[in-house]
Design an enzyme around this catalytic site. Structure first.
Site, PDB file in Angstrom:
ATOM      1  N   LEU A 134      60.917   8.725  20.110  1.00  0.00           N
ATOM      2  CA  LEU A 134      59.716   8.563  21.167  1.00  0.00           C
ATOM      3  C   LEU A 134      59.768   7.507  22.269  1.00  0.00           C
ATOM      4  O   LEU A 134      59.355   6.462  22.360  1.00  0.00           O
ATOM      5  CB  LEU A 134      58.328   7.663  20.259  1.00  0.00           C
ATOM      6  CG  LEU A 134      58.408   8.675  18.732  1.00  0.00           C
ATOM      7  CD1 LEU A 134      57.156   7.842  18.177  1.00  0.00           C
ATOM      8  CD2 LEU A 134      58.313  10.090  18.652  1.00  0.00           C
ATOM      9  N   ASP A 135      60.652   8.013  23.004  1.00  0.00           N
ATOM     10  CA  ASP A 135      61.111   7.217  24.223  1.00  0.00           C
ATOM     11  C   ASP A 135      60.144   7.371  25.629  1.00  0.00           C
ATOM     12  O   ASP A 135      59.766   8.266  25.789  1.00  0.00           O
ATOM     13  CB  ASP A 135      62.547   7.476  24.662  1.00  0.00           C
ATOM     14  CG  ASP A 135      63.019   6.390  25.499  1.00  0.00           C
ATOM     15  OD1 ASP A 135      64.122   6.662  26.129  1.00  0.00           O
ATOM     16  OD2 ASP A 135      62.658   5.278  25.663  1.00  0.00           O
ATOM     17  N   GLY A 136      59.762   6.149  26.297  1.00  0.00           N
ATOM     18  CA  GLY A 136      59.071   6.230  27.630  1.00  0.00           C
ATOM     19  C   GLY A 136      57.648   5.721  27.351  1.00  0.00           C
ATOM     20  O   GLY A 136      57.067   5.712  28.335  1.00  0.00           O
ATOM     21  N   THR A 177      62.639  12.072  24.463  1.00  0.00           N
ATOM     22  CA  THR A 177      61.747  12.242  25.691  1.00  0.00           C
ATOM     23  C   THR A 177      62.476  11.333  26.622  1.00  0.00           C
ATOM     24  O   THR A 177      63.272  10.356  26.497  1.00  0.00           O
ATOM     25  CB  THR A 177      60.326  11.970  25.485  1.00  0.00           C
ATOM     26  OG1 THR A 177      60.258  10.819  24.489  1.00  0.00           O
ATOM     27  CG2 THR A 177      59.741  12.908  24.577  1.00  0.00           C
TER      28      THR A 177
END
Lengths: 276, 234
Positions: free
Chosen positions: A37-39, A210
């Site tokens: 779950l990046d960003g 992501t």
């Protein structure tokens, strides 16, 4: 009147989603999708929100994506919620994330539309001793509360890195050998796999990261040996139903190739992996 | 510039099929591509180049193909040995050598011995290699140390495992950049532990078509990325 229109639009979109799922189900549906779950922080910065807001919106995206996955028929979803490496961040951010995690974990089993309605078993994997006491207790409660669910599975990796998982597995293999004095037996693949935190979870079919970064960041290294990697440029809070459709279509396109590989491998028992 | 570049050289058979050529010619073209890559890496100052020549999973391919590849590896090693010595390139082979034909095993030992003091670039060729098995054999070696009373299970840490992995032959065991050709989006049981923080680049070109231009594109992409290792700096 406005509420009525809102409800109708929602209902139409829900029907539309289900039509898409039916069409996709003509081909193979991945059994397990894993998400990095990046960003979240970049999203907050981009929209000039305070930093924590990114994580909050990220949580909403998560529940939304989980619902889509389970409705589609994906049985296992694994998420990389917090890495051991993330403890390098500023103490204020870590404290905020621990509190947010505790709040959201407590919310999970209460959420009537998701975890219990869909019969999802929630499990936490990682070095849970590193979490705040509050977060750890909430995690244990959520695991107990959903232990009897078995329709689908949500694995949340917190205070986790793959290398830590492997070190732990190697340590357990050695402890077991020492106990049984089984030094003549050569260590094989099954021995190591059995000691992994995610030993009872099947390997991911798709690994999603992501925000456009194309790296594994020490997540499920062992388990992702054959996973299809999908790296949309969208930040995690921007991930949508359409990304799910796109990744499943790509997975289905590559499936024939992967199935052939698997059939070939089943004929060759390499390195002590027992064939199912 | 990345210190260690790893490459999954995929697409040789598809390249041959597209041109109506035999599988053997596809692999020969692939070998040529590897020679070119080696030259480019030397010129760019890259210190380690690890290539996935033959996976442990590839033993399940038709015998004709496997036999051809084994002889190609032998021929490649012998033909290039003078070049390695001249260009100061060190060669190592990682993977389960127990399944390799005897003469290839000997050729590999000779090449490793002849180049062991070279230091300009370290070429690591993965033959009969599996990232998962690399971890398993490291575990086995560590178990032997526990058996001999050299360490306790609780002493086991990341550093110990790193020292037992087959990439312990180099001082830069972790690739900075992994390139996979032919558009396949997976690591296929190549280096797993070692890829924890590696930047991944997926090139559409089939391996025999991967040349200097494609390499520069991959390097440019690498240089534009911000590596945070889980910390600050978003």
């Amino acid at each position: 009147m406005v509420l009525g229109i809102g409800w109708t639009i929602n209902h139409i979109f829900s029907l539309f989603r289900r039509c898409i799922y039916v069409i996709l189900s003509v081909g193979p549906i991945p059994n397990h999708i894993a998400f990095i779950l990046d960003g979240n922080r970049r999203y907050a910065k981009k929209h000039k929100l305070r930093e924590g807001a990114g994580h909050n919106i990220g949580f909403l995206s998560l529940t939304s994506m989980l619902q889509c996955c389970y409705e589609l028929g994906v049985k296992h979803v694994t998420i990389y919620a917090f890495s051991i490496d993330n403890f390098k961040r500023r103490p204020e951010e870590i404290r905020y994330l621990m509190d947010l995690m505790q709040e959201k974990i407590e919310f999970l089993p209460k959420e009537e539309n998701l975890v219990n309605r869909l019969g999802i078993r929630v499990q936490f994997f990682g070095n849970l001793k590193l979490l705040s006491e509050g977060a750890r207790d909430s995690a244990q409660s959520a695991m107990s509360a959903t232990a009897t669910n078995s329709k689908a599975f949500l694995s949340i990796c917190v205070a986790y890195t793959s290398t830590h998982e492997i070190v732990h597995a190697v340590e357990q293999v050695c402890k077991e050998k020492k106990q049984r004095k089984a030094w003549n037996e050569h260590v094989n693949l099954d021995d190591v796999e059995r000691q992994m935190y995610l030993a009872n979870i099947p390997e991911p079919d798709i690994l999603v990261r992501t925000s456009g970064a194309n790296r594994l960041s020490n997540f499920l290294l062992w388990q992702s040996a054959y996973a299809h990697l999908y790296s949309p440029s969208a930040l995690w809070p921007e991930i949508s139903f359409w990304h799910l459709i796109w990744m499943v279509l790509n997975y289905q396109r590559n499936y024939g190739y992967l199935e052939k590989q698997q059939q070939n491998m089943d004929h060759v028992n390499v390195f002590g992996r027992s064939n199912p | 510039m990345p210190k260690h570049v790893a490459v999954i050289m995929d697409g040789n058979r598809r390249w041959a099929k597209q041109r109506g050529l035999s599988m053997e010619l596809g692999y020969e073209a692939g070998l040529k591509s590897l020679r070119e890559l080696l030259k480019s890496c030397c010129n760019l100052g890259i210190r380690v180049l690890t290539v996935f020549a033959f996976s442990a999973d590839n033993w399940s391919r038709p015998k004709v193909e496997v036999d051809f590849l084994m002889s190609l590896f032998g021929r490649g090693t012998e033909d290039e040995l003078k070049n390695f010595v001249r260009e100061d390139i060190r060669v190592s082979v990682i993977g389960d050598s127990s399944k390799l034909p005897t003469n290839l095993k000997e050729q590999i030992i000779d090449a490793e011995e002849a180049t062991k003091n070279n230091s300009r670039l370290h070429l690591i060729v993965a033959i009969s290699y599996s990232g998962q098995y690399d971890i398993v054999q490291a575990c086995h070696n560590i178990a032997l140390k526990v058996k001999d009373g050299l360490l306790e299970p609780s002493d086991i840490n990341q550093s110990l495992i790193e020292q037992e992995l087959e990439t312990n032959c180099t001082i830069f065991p972790y690739p900075d950049l992994l390139i996979r050709t032919s558009g396949e989006l997976r690591v296929s049981n190549f280096l797993l532990w070692q890829l924890a923080y590696t930047e991944l680049f997926f090139a559409k070109a089939l391996w025999p078509d991967f040349g200097e231009a494609e390499l520069l594109e991959a390097l440019q992409s690498f240089q534009q990325r911000r590596r945070r290792y889980g910390g600050e700096g978003s």
